[in-house]
Design an enzyme around this catalytic site. Structure first.
Site, PDB file in Angstrom:
ATOM      1  N   HIS A  73      -1.815  38.031  13.454  1.00 55.93           N
ATOM      2  CA  HIS A  73      -2.676  36.958  12.939  1.00 55.93           C
ATOM      3  C   HIS A  73      -3.942  37.655  12.431  1.00 55.93           C
ATOM      4  O   HIS A  73      -4.780  38.088  13.216  1.00 55.93           O
ATOM      5  CB  HIS A  73      -3.043  35.979  14.056  1.00 55.93           C
ATOM      6  CG  HIS A  73      -1.879  35.221  14.612  1.00 55.93           C
ATOM      7  ND1 HIS A  73      -1.168  34.310  13.860  1.00 55.93           N
ATOM      8  CD2 HIS A  73      -1.300  35.235  15.833  1.00 55.93           C
ATOM      9  CE1 HIS A  73      -0.196  33.793  14.615  1.00 55.93           C
ATOM     10  NE2 HIS A  73      -0.252  34.347  15.802  1.00 55.93           N
ATOM     11  N   ASP A  78       0.178  35.662   9.670  1.00 55.42           N
ATOM     12  CA  ASP A  78      -0.624  34.797   8.793  1.00 55.42           C
ATOM     13  C   ASP A  78      -1.954  35.494   8.554  1.00 55.42           C
ATOM     14  O   ASP A  78      -2.425  36.249   9.397  1.00 55.42           O
ATOM     15  CB  ASP A  78      -0.782  33.358   9.319  1.00 55.42           C
ATOM     16  CG  ASP A  78      -1.312  33.234  10.740  1.00 55.42           C
ATOM     17  OD1 ASP A  78      -1.887  34.202  11.274  1.00 55.42           O
ATOM     18  OD2 ASP A  78      -1.167  32.146  11.328  1.00 55.42           O
TER      19      ASP A  78
END
Ligand code: XIL
Length: 298
Positions: free
Chosen positions: A205, A236
């Site tokens: 992340h 992400d």
């Protein structure tokens, strides 16, 4: 071509996504899911609070829905996750000591037995290391004894000997970070002592292009050299910069044992960080520049 087909052409890798059971009735969602991805991770449906809401009462309806969809679509499934300090049901949060240890062992055994033969990889233990310092995170599980992680892995191996057993964590991307080194030492020790572990997941992340660590490839290859597969499990990146996405893919492809890249959701509106637009598809399902960058790199 598609993300999944391109990854498959790279020595049989997978390109996966987190999936939410509640969205499987959204045809815009499933169209992209089944077109682009050859692996899925249930975003919440296999967590402890979802599968064992009361002690020894197991509920699998939503998880089963995701597995059934994946089987029909020819997608592999990553089980997520069996032992974690977070998203514990209330009964477990208030447990400690040998009762909690037994409950953890029972949970792993029951859930893995239910899904036996359907799960390719299990995130057996999630996020057990502290954010700084290189040591373990304090939690009720850690308080049951420092051996709780290896007990979880041994229990998992016995429950489903064919599943690949992974340790998964975040902020372990930078090779210089104490947290990365702490996890590395644990995996090295497990390998040396014959504790069963097959793979390490890097959630990845990232908070933007500048948070992409230039030594990420060193991290992946160093863990792989211990004799485990390495997986990018929850990718992400804030605002989905094309450069950072490209670098992540290139670094994975450079490491033979980096066999899975999974993004943590399909459209920006599906993301747990939806305000940050970190994924590969817009909220209306259009391919973003980051999608094209990833497909080009694959
Ligand atoms: C997140 C889910 O995306 C959210 O829907 C939920 O509210 C909280 O958990 N690390 C993990 C994932 O291992 O399970 C987390 O998923 C994100 C961080």
């Amino acid at each position: 071509t598609t993300l999944g087909a391109s990854a498959a052409a790279r020595d049989g890798r997978v390109f996966g996504t987190a999936v939410a059971a509640g969205k499987l009735s959204d045809s815009a969602y499933t169209t992209i899911l089944d077109r682009e991805f050859n692996a899925v991770t249930p975003e919440n449906e296999m967590k402890i609070d979802a599968t064992e809401p009361q002690q020894n009462v197991f509920t699998y309806t939503n998880a089963d829905r995701i597995v059934a969809h994946a089987v029909a679509a020819g997608q592999k499934v990553r089980g997520h996750t069996l032992a974690w300090h977070s998203q514990q049901p209330g009964w477990m949060q208030s447990m400690s000591g040998s009762a909690l240890r037994s409950a953890m062992i029972n949970h792993i055994t029951q859930v893995m037995t239910h899904f036996k033969g359907k799960i390719t990889w299990w995130d057996v233990v999630n996020e057990a290391y502290a954010d700084s310092g290189g040591g373990r995170r304090s939690s009720n599980l850690q308080s049951t004894g420092n051996d709780w992680i290896e007990v979880a892995f041994k229990t998992a191996r016995a429950a489903d000997p064919n599943a690949k057993l992974c340790y998964n964590d975040y902020n372990t991307d930078n090779w210089s970070a104490a947290k990365t080194q702490g996890v590395y030492s644990m995996v090295k020790d497990f390998k040396a002592r014959g504790v069963p572990i097959d793979c390490v997941g890097f959630q990845t992340h990232l908070t933007g292009g500048s948070s992409y660590p230039s030594n990420y490839r060193t991290t992946l290859s160093s863990f792989a050299a211990l004799g485990v597969d390495v997986h990018i499990t929850e990718l992400d990146i804030t605002n989905a910069p094309t450069g950072a996405y490209t670098s992540v893919v290139n670094d994975c492809l450079a490491v033979a044992r980096c066999t899975d890249i999974t993004v943590w959701g399909i459209r920006d509106s599906d993301s747990w960080r939806s305000g940050e637009s970190p994924l590969l598809f817009t909220s209306s399902g259009a391919k973003k520049a980051a999608y094209t960058a990833v497909l080009t790199a694959l």
